[in-house]
Structures are given as C-alpha cells and as structure tokens.
Design an enzyme around this catalytic site. Sequence first.
Site, PDB file in Angstrom:
ATOM      1  N   ASN A 208       0.823  -1.210   0.000  1.00  0.00           N
ATOM      2  CA  ASN A 208       0.000   0.000   0.000  1.00  0.00           C
ATOM      3  C   ASN A 208       0.855   1.256   0.000  1.00  0.00           C
ATOM      4  O   ASN A 208       0.534   2.241  -0.679  1.00  0.00           O
ATOM      5  CB  ASN A 208      -0.937   0.003   1.218  1.00  0.00           C
ATOM      6  CG  ASN A 208      -2.234  -0.735   0.926  1.00  0.00           C
ATOM      7  OD1 ASN A 208      -2.365  -1.360  -0.131  1.00  0.00           O
ATOM      8  ND2 ASN A 208      -3.178  -0.699   1.837  1.00  0.00           N
ATOM      9  N   GLY A 253      -3.787  13.673  -9.847  1.00  0.00           N
ATOM     10  CA  GLY A 253      -5.090  14.161  -9.399  1.00  0.00           C
ATOM     11  C   GLY A 253      -5.001  14.887  -8.078  1.00  0.00           C
ATOM     12  O   GLY A 253      -3.929  15.364  -7.684  1.00  0.00           O
ATOM     13  N   CYS A 260      -7.859   3.075   3.483  1.00  0.00           N
ATOM     14  CA  CYS A 260      -6.629   2.274   3.574  1.00  0.00           C
ATOM     15  C   CYS A 260      -5.341   3.090   3.441  1.00  0.00           C
ATOM     16  O   CYS A 260      -4.547   3.137   4.387  1.00  0.00           O
ATOM     17  CB  CYS A 260      -6.666   1.172   2.528  1.00  0.00           C
ATOM     18  SG  CYS A 260      -7.930  -0.057   2.904  1.00  0.00           S
ATOM     19  N   LYS A 263      -4.363   5.714   6.234  1.00  0.00           N
ATOM     20  CA  LYS A 263      -4.188   5.076   7.546  1.00  0.00           C
ATOM     21  C   LYS A 263      -3.023   4.078   7.537  1.00  0.00           C
ATOM     22  O   LYS A 263      -2.233   4.031   8.478  1.00  0.00           O
ATOM     23  CB  LYS A 263      -5.511   4.415   7.926  1.00  0.00           C
ATOM     24  CG  LYS A 263      -5.426   3.015   8.485  1.00  0.00           C
ATOM     25  CD  LYS A 263      -6.766   2.463   8.841  1.00  0.00           C
ATOM     26  CE  LYS A 263      -7.144   1.225   8.068  1.00  0.00           C
ATOM     27  NZ  LYS A 263      -6.252   0.086   8.191  1.00  0.00           N
ATOM     28  N   LYS A 320     -13.239   7.158  -4.411  1.00  0.00           N
ATOM     29  CA  LYS A 320     -12.943   6.701  -5.771  1.00  0.00           C
ATOM     30  C   LYS A 320     -14.235   6.171  -6.388  1.00  0.00           C
ATOM     31  O   LYS A 320     -15.208   5.931  -5.656  1.00  0.00           O
ATOM     32  CB  LYS A 320     -11.856   5.634  -5.756  1.00  0.00           C
ATOM     33  CG  LYS A 320     -12.256   4.342  -5.099  1.00  0.00           C
ATOM     34  CD  LYS A 320     -11.107   3.407  -5.239  1.00  0.00           C
ATOM     35  CE  LYS A 320     -11.504   1.984  -5.150  1.00  0.00           C
ATOM     36  NZ  LYS A 320     -10.448   1.065  -5.406  1.00  0.00           N
TER      37      LYS A 320
END
Length: 431
Positions: A208, A253, A260, A263, A320
Amino acid sequence: MNICVIGSGYVGLVTGSCFADLGNNVICVDNDKSKIAALKRGLMPIYELGLEELVKRNVKEGRLSFSNNLREGVKKSEVIFISVGTPQKDNGEADLTYVEIVAREIALSMPSYRLIVEKSTVPVNTGEWVEHTINVFNKRKIKFDVASNPEFLKEGSAIEDFMNPDRIVIGVKSKLAADILTELYSPLKAPIVVTDIKSAEIIKHASNSFLAAKISFINSIANICDKVGADVGDVARGMGLDKRISKDFLNAGIGFGGSCFPKDLAAFVHIAEKNGYDFGILREVQKVNRSQKRSVMKKIEELLWNLPRKTVGVLGLAFKPGTDDLREAPSLEIIEMLKNEGVHVKVFDPVAMGKARDLLGGGVKFCKNAYETARNSDCLLIATEWNEFKELDFKKIKKLMRQPIIIDGRNIYDPKEMKKLGFKYVGIGRR
Ligand code: NAD
C-alpha cells in the site's frame, strides 16, 4: 471448510461471501446489530458491485449466514478470519483494540483446534500479540495457530479482485496452518506466497505504501508540469510504457484517500519509528498528498478571484468511483475548505449521497444530478472520476453554469475538447 469471518464490513462481507461462493460454509459475524439485522433481511450495508446478488445466492443455497454471536461462529468453524477495523489513532498508530477484543473472545470460545487468520491490515508484530492474547485466555490449552493473510481487494471491484487476485499472501508458523490456507485458496489459481507472519504483515503495508508513493510521485510530476506548461498525461504514458514502471497508478489528481492508504501509511511510518527507523520517503508521500488538496483550492481561487458568495459544484464525493465509501475522501476536505472561505457548495455523487448527508451536514446543497449541480455554479470541480461524468452533455452544462469553468481534479476530460466547447479548463498538470 467451515469458516467464521469476524467483522462484516467491506473486507469481511466480501471475503465471507466469496469463500461461500467457492463452496465453503461461512458465518459472517459482526457486533453491529443493525448491520447483521439488515444483512439477514437481504439489505447490503455497503455499495459494492455484484455483492447483493452474491450474498443472496449463497444465503439461499445455505452456505452463508450472519450472526451477532461470535461464540457460535467460532464453535462451528475451524478457520476464523479477523476482519475488524484497524483505524488510525491521532498519532498515526493503528488502533488494534478491536483485534485484541476479538482475539480474547476467540480464545474463550474455541472448543478445539482453530486457525485464527489476520485479514485486517495490521502492523508487523500484531500476529505475536494475537497469539499472546489467545494464550492468556486459553485456559484449557487448546491447540491453535495464528496466520496472516492480508487482503488486497479494492473497493469498487472487490469481488473481482478477491476471486482473481494477483497473489495470495500467507504468513504462518506451522505447516498445518499453511496447508489449510493453501487448500482454502486452491480454487483461485493465483500464485501463493507462503512466508512467516511478520513478512506477510509487512508485505501489506509495503504494497500500500508503494502504491501511495506512486500516486504522490506522479502528483509531484504534475505540479512541475503545471509550472512549465508540460502535460502529465503524456509524461505518465511515456513513463508507464516502461514495464519496470507500469502505467497503473500513474494518474495525477487531487490525491489519494479512502480507508486504507492514508491510515496504512501512517501506521507504517509509526511502526517503523517505534522500531528505530525513520521512514522519510513515506512522510514525504503523505506531505505531497496533503498539499495536493490545498493546490486545488489555489486553482479555484485563481479562477474565481474572491471566494465568498461564489458557487462551486462538486461532482463526485466518494474517495474513488465504484464505491459509496467516503472515508478520507479528498472531496470532503476540499468542501470543508470551500465552506470556510464562504463558498456556496453544491454536490452530487451517483451512490454516496446518503452517507454524504450524514457527514457533510449543513451548508451544502445536495443535488439530484450533475446538471442540477452545474446550474448557477461559477465553477465545477471533478473530485471523483465516475464514468457517468465522462459522458455529460457539456453544451447543456455550459448553458446552466454562471461561469463556464471546470477544474478537473481527476484529469478525465481532454483539455483541447473542453476549451473548444468554450470552457475555461484546468486539470492537474495538463496543458
Ligand atoms: P469496516 O469498518 O467496513 O468493517 C469492520 C467491521 O468490523 C465493522 O462492521 C464493525 O462493526 C466490525 N467489528 C468491530 N469490532 C468488532 C467486534 N468486536 N466483533 C465483531 N465485529 C466487529 O472496515 P473494512 O473496510 O472492512 O476494513 C477491515 C480491515 O481490512 C481494516 O484493517 C482495513 O485496513 C483492511 N482492508 C480494507 C480494505 C478496503 O478496501 N476497505 C482492503 C484491504 C484491507
């Protein structure tokens, strides 16, 4: 297999329903009584493509059920997935209270060998704490294993991602745990990475963080493009065709959000620091992401001059497309900044309006569609790249707006087309 999934949110509900669809008997447990009551009536607590149909089919065929009773779920199942929330504390650290509560309850409920699997995203060493917690309460010394099996699904395509993952990561201490999980996942035909628990926990945080870094990287490139008059779309294409870089996650963007990335990044920075390592790269990724939202405000100000009493229409609220999840959505922060500047804000999102009403409260006009949002607006801001915004009737939009100004926070339109249609168009890092 008989499986219990504890925590029936985005991850737990999708995981449980997919395991049931693969032929297992699954009990999804949650301590939120209203959530379980709704699920029992066939009502989905979240919006996720295909989920309702999947749940209904597996309930009907007797493989999937819902319960508030963790003890019953643990008794009936040999594999227990923990998929409760691991929210962020004020200092960035992951709050693992729910994980600990559940570990304790599992220890008090298990009648014989159980495999307890961390599905939630947790910092490295959580597996050891889960094992320790279970040992403290496991007075009858029942055998058990703890495993880590991080989830990589994306909201908006969660079922597809679960059923066709790029890889499955299994962190284990025993061969038995590895065998059970390998068998459980065998119908999915994806590469399985079997490793130790700590490495599995780090794989999730590292993945991530890497993806978030890619976004902040391309956003930084976009900011340079803005300054020199280059086009970040062309730059990203030129970079992304290099297989080592790849084109994914190179869309500039207004920054990343969701439950997710922000954090998990904060938790990774924190756990690194706790272990004596300053993860400077990731702190910079966070900084760029924060500044991305402020730079949109700057663009709005440059185009509208004085902000008080101007009207800005915001298209898209969810963090999103494909989800109604508003957690850490960039739109919310920008709307707050606009409200603080005295701007009238109109909003529309195809699926997140219900949740947005609870979160945004007063001072915002909730519109029925994009056209109502455009009416009498001085500027339209695209905050989420929903497909339906790509197909709007811009001649109509232009007539409805007070000033034909579009700030494309997700770079979904062709700048030349928009200019040809008579809009003042500003994207992120575009010519
Ligand atoms: P969520 O908030 O949607 O769901 C968590 C659920 O756990 C809630 O329904 C809550 O009521 C329940 N819960 C909390 N304490 C409980 C308890 N003691 N007993 C039973 N249920 C309890 O969260 P989520 O988005 O599903 O995320 C869960 C975990 O998975 C997090 O660690 C998250 O980081 C991780 N994750 C999320 C995603 C995603 O896209 N949402 C993807 C991968 C991993």
